[in-house]
Design a protein around this motif. Structure first.
Motif, PDB file in Angstrom:
ATOM      1  N   LYS A  87       8.446 -19.667  -1.497  1.00 13.42           N
ATOM      2  CA  LYS A  87       8.173 -19.253  -0.116  1.00 13.42           C
ATOM      3  C   LYS A  87       7.529 -17.867  -0.086  1.00 13.42           C
ATOM      4  O   LYS A  87       6.647 -17.595   0.707  1.00 13.42           O
ATOM      5  N   ILE A  88       8.026 -16.984  -0.989  1.00 13.68           N
ATOM      6  CA  ILE A  88       7.473 -15.622  -1.017  1.00 13.68           C
ATOM      7  C   ILE A  88       6.006 -15.649  -1.463  1.00 13.68           C
ATOM      8  O   ILE A  88       5.159 -15.004  -0.861  1.00 13.68           O
ATOM      9  N   TYR A  89       5.753 -16.402  -2.531  1.00 10.72           N
ATOM     10  CA  TYR A  89       4.380 -16.470  -3.045  1.00 10.72           C
ATOM     11  C   TYR A  89       3.631 -17.651  -2.434  1.00 10.72           C
ATOM     12  O   TYR A  89       2.880 -18.331  -3.118  1.00 10.72           O
ATOM     13  N   SER A  90       3.878 -17.893  -1.135  1.00  9.76           N
ATOM     14  CA  SER A  90       3.148 -18.980  -0.464  1.00  9.76           C
ATOM     15  C   SER A  90       1.669 -18.599  -0.407  1.00  9.76           C
ATOM     16  O   SER A  90       1.310 -17.429  -0.529  1.00  9.76           O
ATOM     17  N   LYS A  91       0.836 -19.609  -0.218  1.00 11.23           N
ATOM     18  CA  LYS A  91      -0.603 -19.383  -0.198  1.00 11.23           C
ATOM     19  C   LYS A  91      -0.961 -18.305   0.828  1.00 11.23           C
ATOM     20  O   LYS A  91      -1.688 -17.363   0.551  1.00 11.23           O
ATOM     21  N   LYS A  92      -0.359 -18.437   2.020  1.00 15.25           N
ATOM     22  CA  LYS A  92      -0.630 -17.480   3.105  1.00 15.25           C
ATOM     23  C   LYS A  92      -0.247 -16.054   2.709  1.00 15.25           C
ATOM     24  O   LYS A  92      -0.983 -15.106   2.969  1.00 15.25           O
ATOM     25  N   ASN A  93       0.921 -15.907   2.095  1.00 14.89           N
ATOM     26  CA  ASN A  93       1.398 -14.568   1.761  1.00 14.89           C
ATOM     27  C   ASN A  93       0.537 -13.901   0.689  1.00 14.89           C
ATOM     28  O   ASN A  93       0.232 -12.720   0.784  1.00 14.89           O
ATOM     29  N   VAL A  94       0.174 -14.684  -0.330  1.00 13.80           N
ATOM     30  CA  VAL A  94      -0.666 -14.108  -1.387  1.00 13.80           C
ATOM     31  C   VAL A  94      -2.030 -13.742  -0.810  1.00 13.80           C
ATOM     32  O   VAL A  94      -2.592 -12.686  -1.123  1.00 13.80           O
ATOM     33  N   GLU A  95      -2.531 -14.605   0.085  1.00 15.89           N
ATOM     34  CA  GLU A  95      -3.806 -14.300   0.748  1.00 15.89           C
ATOM     35  C   GLU A  95      -3.704 -13.030   1.576  1.00 15.89           C
ATOM     36  O   GLU A  95      -4.593 -12.184   1.549  1.00 15.89           O
ATOM     37  N   PHE A  96      -2.584 -12.896   2.280  1.00 22.28           N
ATOM     38  CA  PHE A  96      -2.364 -11.691   3.079  1.00 22.28           C
ATOM     39  C   PHE A  96      -2.400 -10.465   2.171  1.00 22.28           C
ATOM     40  O   PHE A  96      -3.069  -9.474   2.468  1.00 22.28           O
TER      41      PHE A  96
ATOM     42  N   SER B 158      -3.820 -10.031  -0.755  1.00 19.80           N
ATOM     43  CA  SER B 158      -5.112  -9.628  -1.309  1.00 19.80           C
ATOM     44  C   SER B 158      -6.086  -9.190  -0.220  1.00 19.80           C
ATOM     45  O   SER B 158      -6.880  -8.291  -0.427  1.00 19.80           O
ATOM     46  N   LYS B 159      -5.971  -9.810   0.959  1.00 19.90           N
ATOM     47  CA  LYS B 159      -6.882  -9.430   2.033  1.00 19.90           C
ATOM     48  C   LYS B 159      -6.600  -8.014   2.542  1.00 19.90           C
ATOM     49  O   LYS B 159      -7.520  -7.259   2.829  1.00 19.90           O
ATOM     50  N   TYR B 160      -5.329  -7.677   2.656  1.00 17.68           N
ATOM     51  CA  TYR B 160      -4.990  -6.392   3.276  1.00 17.68           C
ATOM     52  C   TYR B 160      -4.577  -5.318   2.283  1.00 17.68           C
ATOM     53  O   TYR B 160      -4.191  -4.224   2.682  1.00 17.68           O
ATOM     54  N   LEU B 161      -4.671  -5.619   0.989  1.00 15.48           N
ATOM     55  CA  LEU B 161      -4.297  -4.613  -0.021  1.00 15.48           C
ATOM     56  C   LEU B 161      -5.031  -3.301   0.234  1.00 15.48           C
ATOM     57  O   LEU B 161      -4.465  -2.213   0.171  1.00 15.48           O
ATOM     58  N   ILE B 162      -6.313  -3.430   0.546  1.00 13.53           N
ATOM     59  CA  ILE B 162      -7.126  -2.241   0.747  1.00 13.53           C
ATOM     60  C   ILE B 162      -6.592  -1.394   1.914  1.00 13.53           C
ATOM     61  O   ILE B 162      -6.564  -0.171   1.843  1.00 13.53           O
ATOM     62  N   PHE B 163      -6.064  -2.058   2.944  1.00 17.49           N
ATOM     63  CA  PHE B 163      -5.518  -1.305   4.078  1.00 17.49           C
ATOM     64  C   PHE B 163      -4.172  -0.682   3.728  1.00 17.49           C
ATOM     65  O   PHE B 163      -3.844   0.402   4.195  1.00 17.49           O
ATOM     66  N   ILE B 164      -3.408  -1.393   2.898  1.00 12.26           N
ATOM     67  CA  ILE B 164      -2.134  -0.834   2.433  1.00 12.26           C
ATOM     68  C   ILE B 164      -2.419   0.447   1.638  1.00 12.26           C
ATOM     69  O   ILE B 164      -1.630   1.379   1.629  1.00 12.26           O
ATOM     70  N   MET B 165      -3.590   0.489   0.982  1.00 12.76           N
ATOM     71  CA  MET B 165      -3.949   1.647   0.160  1.00 12.76           C
ATOM     72  C   MET B 165      -4.447   2.840   0.965  1.00 12.76           C
ATOM     73  O   MET B 165      -4.500   3.953   0.455  1.00 12.76           O
ATOM     74  N   LEU B 166      -4.872   2.612   2.193  1.00 12.82           N
ATOM     75  CA  LEU B 166      -5.532   3.692   2.942  1.00 12.82           C
ATOM     76  C   LEU B 166      -4.689   4.959   3.114  1.00 12.82           C
ATOM     77  O   LEU B 166      -5.214   6.056   2.939  1.00 12.82           O
ATOM     78  N   PRO B 167      -3.383   4.846   3.434  1.00 12.71           N
ATOM     79  CA  PRO B 167      -2.607   6.090   3.554  1.00 12.71           C
ATOM     80  C   PRO B 167      -2.649   6.931   2.271  1.00 12.71           C
ATOM     81  O   PRO B 167      -2.643   8.159   2.346  1.00 12.71           O
ATOM     82  N   LEU B 168      -2.741   6.277   1.123  1.00 12.68           N
ATOM     83  CA  LEU B 168      -2.855   7.027  -0.131  1.00 12.68           C
ATOM     84  C   LEU B 168      -4.154   7.825  -0.151  1.00 12.68           C
ATOM     85  O   LEU B 168      -4.186   8.994  -0.541  1.00 12.68           O
ATOM     86  N   MET B 169      -5.238   7.170   0.296  1.00 15.82           N
ATOM     87  CA  MET B 169      -6.518   7.853   0.314  1.00 15.82           C
ATOM     88  C   MET B 169      -6.500   9.015   1.317  1.00 15.82           C
ATOM     89  O   MET B 169      -7.119  10.046   1.092  1.00 15.82           O
ATOM     90  N   ALA B 170      -5.772   8.825   2.421  1.00 17.92           N
ATOM     91  CA  ALA B 170      -5.651   9.899   3.404  1.00 17.92           C
ATOM     92  C   ALA B 170      -4.850  11.051   2.810  1.00 17.92           C
ATOM     93  O   ALA B 170      -5.135  12.217   3.054  1.00 17.92           O
ATOM     94  N   ARG B 171      -3.850  10.714   2.007  1.00 18.31           N
ATOM     95  CA  ARG B 171      -3.053  11.755   1.371  1.00 18.31           C
ATOM     96  C   ARG B 171      -3.946  12.655   0.494  1.00 18.31           C
ATOM     97  O   ARG B 171      -3.759  13.875   0.435  1.00 18.31           O
ATOM     98  N   TYR B 172      -4.927  12.056  -0.179  1.00 15.55           N
ATOM     99  CA  TYR B 172      -5.768  12.842  -1.083  1.00 15.55           C
ATOM    100  C   TYR B 172      -6.541  13.932  -0.352  1.00 15.55           C
ATOM    101  O   TYR B 172      -6.826  14.978  -0.933  1.00 15.55           O
ATOM    102  N   GLY B 173      -6.881  13.698   0.909  1.00 14.61           N
ATOM    103  CA  GLY B 173      -7.559  14.729   1.685  1.00 14.61           C
ATOM    104  C   GLY B 173      -6.739  16.012   1.705  1.00 14.61           C
ATOM    105  O   GLY B 173      -7.268  17.113   1.550  1.00 14.61           O
ATOM    106  N   SER B 174      -5.427  15.855   1.867  1.00 15.38           N
ATOM    107  CA  SER B 174      -4.554  17.025   1.945  1.00 15.38           C
ATOM    108  C   SER B 174      -4.360  17.679   0.581  1.00 15.38           C
ATOM    109  O   SER B 174      -3.909  18.810   0.484  1.00 15.38           O
ATOM    110  N   ASP B 175      -4.663  16.950  -0.490  1.00 11.15           N
ATOM    111  CA  ASP B 175      -4.582  17.547  -1.830  1.00 11.15           C
ATOM    112  C   ASP B 175      -5.845  18.336  -2.144  1.00 11.15           C
ATOM    113  O   ASP B 175      -5.800  19.366  -2.798  1.00 11.15           O
ATOM    114  N   VAL B 176      -6.982  17.805  -1.681  1.00  9.89           N
ATOM    115  CA  VAL B 176      -8.255  18.458  -1.999  1.00  9.89           C
ATOM    116  C   VAL B 176      -8.464  19.696  -1.116  1.00  9.89           C
ATOM    117  O   VAL B 176      -8.887  20.742  -1.604  1.00  9.89           O
TER     118      VAL B 176
END
Lengths: 263, 161
Positions: A61-70, A72-90
């Motif tokens: 159920k956890i690794y359902s097709k929909k969930n895995v698709e979710f 991979s599709k939104y991984l990049i958005f999950i990553m965005l706060p990390l990229m925003a954090r880098y602004g405050s480091d630079v």
């Protein structure tokens, strides 16, 4: 559907908790110190439990097709706060970074290392046209697009780049997380390693710089600032380095080695 | 509701999910090691700012798709978020202070968890790749890293840094 998604959320929390409770594990082999961060355990656990033959009951159920698709599709958005954090480091270090700005640009040329070191090895172990795809760069979207445009993805070159893409996606972050600090033990300065971390993949850069921070915590702000500044530079000029430097160099070296081979 | 609006709402929610995961990771990190970055009201403000900057970056990335210069159109969304955040952090130190109260490693753990799940179906692709490429991959990754590090080391030496 919604129920599966709730399982997914709970599972993510459980993996995060497990990884964080394992914490940072360091061990030494000879004079090298290897550090493993929670992020390594997190990706390892999430990948292992997703192995097809384990997917029964709740895991199915956890690794359902929909969930895995979710994921991979939104991984990049999950990553965005990390990229925003880098602004405050630079930001607080922008002066120092601009002062040694030319060093950042010089080290970009180091990205040719994929060709310089990778290509001879690839030819030595018997790869031919696949080697073109597999050593042009670290096999992210940029190289994928370039190779597919020039050779198509069904060609041997295309197979090479796709294979590297798959391997990089699966093991890239783990590799850099473990490999980056090893060079500290060879006497390379942490600032240089931080700069080198901007390899062109956000997650690989984060993994490399995070382990460096774990090893040299007092340099945290410098490491994160240098790594993310270098990453930003790679995203700007990486395509140019690939098209105008890496690709011609690769053609030259390929012809040289393969001709020498036939004699 | 227009499809664009719905899309933005979805992005906003996913970003909210992301910062919630970060908060959770930082909480567990504190349980494991009480000396790690504490959770204060600044942490919540910091997470809010991360959310906001990410969202602004998404909008800017979308707007830049209309620019007729290819390099700018192809610039990754991750880069736009960094640039947005960098610009705003240069304008006000408050943003820097708030964001820095979010633990860095706590940000990385949730991402790699989702990344692990996202590649679950690609594990089978490994069978299609040859062991030769796996060996090459090690040298390719190590090669770019070592060459960049050596050049940076020499550069810093010349810069007298």
């Amino acid at each position: 559907m919604v129920k599966n998604f709730i399982y997914f959320l709970l599972f993510v929390l459980a993996v995060i908790a497990t990884a964080e409770l394992i914490g940072i594990q360091s061990f030494t082999i000879g004079s090298m110190t290897i550090s493993m961060l929670p992020l390594v355990f997190a990706i390892a656990i999430a990948m292992l439990l997703g192995l097809p033959y384990l997917r029964k009951g709740i895991l199915k159920k956890i690794y359902s097709k929909k969930n895995v698709e979710f994921a991979s599709k939104y991984l990049i958005f999950i990553m965005l706060p990390l990229m925003a954090r880098y602004g405050s480091d630079v930001a607080p270090q922008i002066k120092e970074i601009l002062q040694v700005g030319w060093v950042f640009i010089i080290q970009e040329i180091g990205n040719l290392g994929t060709v310089l070191i990778g290509l001879p090895i690839a030819i030595l172990i018997g790869l031919r046209r696949e080697a073109i795809g597999a050593t042009l760069g670290i096999g992210r979207e940029g190289e994928l697009a370039y190779i597919s445009e020039k050779y198509t993805l069904e060609s041997p070159e295309g197979r090479g780049v796709i294979s590297l893409y798959v391997i990089g996606t699966l093991f890239g972050t783990m590799f850099f997380s473990i490999f980056a600090p090893v060079l500290l033990d060879f006497g390379i300065r942490v600032e240089a390693l931080a700069m080198a971390s901007g390899v062109g993949s956000g997650s690989m850069m984060s993994a490399a710089s995070a382990t460096l921070v774990a090893r040299v915590p007092e340099m945290e702000s410098t490491i994160l600032a240098y790594a993310s500044a270098s990453q930003l530079l790679t995203s700007f000029i990486g395509t140019f380095t690939m098209v105008f430097l890496a690709a011609p160099l690769q053609q030259f070296m390929y012809k040289f080695f393969v001709r020498g081979d036939k004699k | 509701m227009s499809p664009t609006m719905r899309r933005y709402i979805r992005y906003a929610l996913v970003l909210l999910l992301s910062v919630s995961f970060i908060l959770f990771a930082q909480e567990i990190k504190l349980l494991k090691n009480p000396d790690s970055t504490p959770i204060t009201s600044m942490t919540f403000i910091g997470l809010g700012i991360l959310w906001l900057f990410s969202f602004l970056g998404v909008i800017i990335a979308d707007l830049m798709k209309m620019v007729p210069i290819k390099v700018i159109r192809d610039f990754p969304i991750l880069g736009w978020v960094s640039i947005t955040s960098l610009t705003l952090c240069l304008i006000s130190d408050f943003f820097v202070e708030a964001i820095q109260s979010v633990d860095f490693l706590a940000i990385t753990t949730p991402i790699l968890t989702v990344a692990g799940i996202s590649v679950a179906n690609r594990l089978v692709d490994l069978r299609k790749t040859s062991w030769k490429i796996a060996i090459v991959a090690v040298f390719v990754f190590a090669g770019t890293y070592i060459c960049s590090a050596l050049l940076a080391q020499m550069g810093l030496l010349f810069a007298g840094h």
